[in-house]
Design a protein around this motif. Sequence first.
Motif, PDB file in Angstrom:
ATOM      1  N   ILE A 176       0.184   8.035  -8.744  1.00 16.13           N
ATOM      2  CA  ILE A 176       0.895   8.308  -7.494  1.00 16.13           C
ATOM      3  C   ILE A 176       2.375   8.415  -7.845  1.00 16.13           C
ATOM      4  O   ILE A 176       2.966   7.468  -8.367  1.00 16.13           O
ATOM      5  CB  ILE A 176       0.660   7.191  -6.455  1.00 16.13           C
ATOM      6  N   ASP A 177       2.937   9.600  -7.585  1.00 17.80           N
ATOM      7  CA  ASP A 177       4.334   9.891  -7.922  1.00 17.80           C
ATOM      8  C   ASP A 177       5.253   9.406  -6.801  1.00 17.80           C
ATOM      9  O   ASP A 177       4.825   9.306  -5.649  1.00 17.80           O
ATOM     10  CB  ASP A 177       4.485  11.412  -8.091  1.00 17.80           C
ATOM     11  N   ASP A 178       6.491   9.125  -7.150  1.00 12.35           N
ATOM     12  CA  ASP A 178       7.514   8.761  -6.157  1.00 12.35           C
ATOM     13  C   ASP A 178       7.040   7.629  -5.258  1.00 12.35           C
ATOM     14  O   ASP A 178       7.303   7.623  -4.054  1.00 12.35           O
ATOM     15  CB  ASP A 178       7.889   9.979  -5.295  1.00 12.35           C
ATOM     16  N   PHE A 179       6.322   6.669  -5.845  1.00 14.22           N
ATOM     17  CA  PHE A 179       5.739   5.612  -5.025  1.00 14.22           C
ATOM     18  C   PHE A 179       6.815   4.852  -4.258  1.00 14.22           C
ATOM     19  O   PHE A 179       7.844   4.473  -4.807  1.00 14.22           O
ATOM     20  CB  PHE A 179       4.926   4.632  -5.874  1.00 14.22           C
ATOM     21  N   LEU A 199       6.935   4.339  -9.883  1.00 12.57           N
ATOM     22  CA  LEU A 199       7.907   3.760  -8.962  1.00 12.57           C
ATOM     23  C   LEU A 199       9.108   4.693  -8.863  1.00 12.57           C
ATOM     24  O   LEU A 199       9.744   5.009  -9.874  1.00 12.57           O
ATOM     25  CB  LEU A 199       8.338   2.397  -9.512  1.00 12.57           C
ATOM     26  N   ASP A 200       9.407   5.142  -7.669  1.00 12.46           N
ATOM     27  CA  ASP A 200      10.475   6.131  -7.508  1.00 12.46           C
ATOM     28  C   ASP A 200      11.823   5.611  -7.989  1.00 12.46           C
ATOM     29  O   ASP A 200      12.115   4.420  -7.923  1.00 12.46           O
ATOM     30  CB  ASP A 200      10.591   6.558  -6.048  1.00 12.46           C
ATOM     31  N   LYS A 201      12.651   6.557  -8.424  1.00 13.22           N
ATOM     32  CA  LYS A 201      13.936   6.151  -8.998  1.00 13.22           C
ATOM     33  C   LYS A 201      14.879   5.519  -7.987  1.00 13.22           C
ATOM     34  O   LYS A 201      15.817   4.837  -8.386  1.00 13.22           O
ATOM     35  CB  LYS A 201      14.610   7.300  -9.744  1.00 13.22           C
ATOM     36  N   VAL A 202      14.638   5.660  -6.696  1.00 12.21           N
ATOM     37  CA  VAL A 202      15.496   4.949  -5.736  1.00 12.21           C
ATOM     38  C   VAL A 202      15.350   3.431  -5.910  1.00 12.21           C
ATOM     39  O   VAL A 202      16.309   2.687  -5.707  1.00 12.21           O
ATOM     40  CB  VAL A 202      15.241   5.353  -4.256  1.00 12.21           C
ATOM     41  N   ALA A 233       8.173   3.046 -14.224  1.00  8.98           N
ATOM     42  CA  ALA A 233       9.414   3.106 -13.446  1.00  8.98           C
ATOM     43  C   ALA A 233      10.155   4.395 -13.806  1.00  8.98           C
ATOM     44  O   ALA A 233      10.357   4.698 -14.981  1.00  8.98           O
ATOM     45  CB  ALA A 233      10.286   1.896 -13.735  1.00  8.98           C
ATOM     46  N   GLU A 234      10.540   5.141 -12.786  1.00  8.88           N
ATOM     47  CA  GLU A 234      11.257   6.398 -12.989  1.00  8.88           C
ATOM     48  C   GLU A 234      12.765   6.178 -12.978  1.00  8.88           C
ATOM     49  O   GLU A 234      13.265   5.254 -12.338  1.00  8.88           O
ATOM     50  CB  GLU A 234      10.989   7.355 -11.821  1.00  8.88           C
ATOM     51  N   GLY A 235      13.469   7.060 -13.639  1.00  5.97           N
ATOM     52  CA  GLY A 235      14.927   7.125 -13.495  1.00  5.97           C
ATOM     53  C   GLY A 235      15.685   5.955 -14.088  1.00  5.97           C
ATOM     54  O   GLY A 235      16.744   5.579 -13.567  1.00  5.97           O
TER      55      GLY A 235
HETATM   56 MG    MG Z   1      10.718  10.773  -8.157  1.00  5.98          MG
END
Ligand code: MG
Length: 276
Positions: A176-179, A199-202, A233-235
């Motif tokens: 699941i992207d941008d969770f 996990l979305d970068k926010v 974890a993204e970003g």
């Molecule tokens: Mg993202």
Amino acid sequence: VAKSDGKARWRRHDPALSAAIIERLELRAAMETALARDEFQLAYQPIVCLDDHTPVGFEALVRWLHPTRGLLMPGDFIDLAEESDTIVALGTWVLREAAATAVAWPGTPYVSVNVSARQFHAKGFADTVLTALADTGLPPDRLMLELTESLLLRDDDHQVWNDLAILRDHGVQIAIDDFGTGYSALSYLRHAPIDVLKLDKVFTRAITSSAQETDLVDGIVQLAKTMRLKVIAEGIENPVERTLLHGFGCHFGQGYLFARPLDPAAVPAWLAGHSI
Ligand code: MG
Ligand code: C2E
Ligand code: MG
Ligand code: MG
């Protein structure tokens, strides 16, 4: 006025038809031929194990080398592609190109491919994926598919869950992207045929903003682990984010701290320099 110049009259007199709208229409039309002209490219961003920073996979990220506008990023054209079936053809190209590229990588890193909802709902999606794997020789367990949360949230849509189950039975990993940015329906996720949360970068960015935000990200990671899901974890851009996430037990990371998206030609050398 003749009917034939109705279009020109409308264009001349409608003030709402701004330059920006015309530009979007032109871009959308150009996209239809761009595939045939081989104007799309993929960049590959490493995904690493947070314990020791060894690579585990790469996310394929599409770019469009437009003949006059130069290099366009997904934010410039993916939403346009998603307005029509162009996204289906583009998505199939991305899948096949990524699989064909990844099969030649040294070692066994996986390649992770973004799939839009429209593409997923197109007839025969699971077959398209399995055919791409068979044609390229990429083992199914070296492919990850990234979907958005909203795709899973229609409980009437058994077809989505069926297709995911078929792909997973073959060994394809589902992420699941941008969770956390969409609807977070945890009750669905509990039973969903998925393996990984990205996990979305926010959240990665928020982790250093306040004690409360830090606890929130910690809680999300714990929750994912309780559901037996892997977390990427993204970003991740700095060592502080990396260390906090690692401390929470987040397994994997992606971000500029480790590497920017790479040209395909640069991947083998990057792998050679970063593997243990
Ligand atoms: Mg993202
Ligand atoms: P995404 O799947 O969440 O991909 C991650 C995005 O974050 C990528 O942007 C990546 O370059 C960027 N990124 C990676 N590390 C960092 C970092 O440390 N800091 C910051 N600020 N950003 C980072 P990109 O390549 O512009 O792609 C944007 C989005 O476009 C992707 O978000 C994905 O949703 C979509 N996309 C990309 N390729 C495809 C594709 O082939 N098909 C579909 N349907 N969508 C795609
Ligand atoms: Mg993605
Ligand atoms: Mg993402």
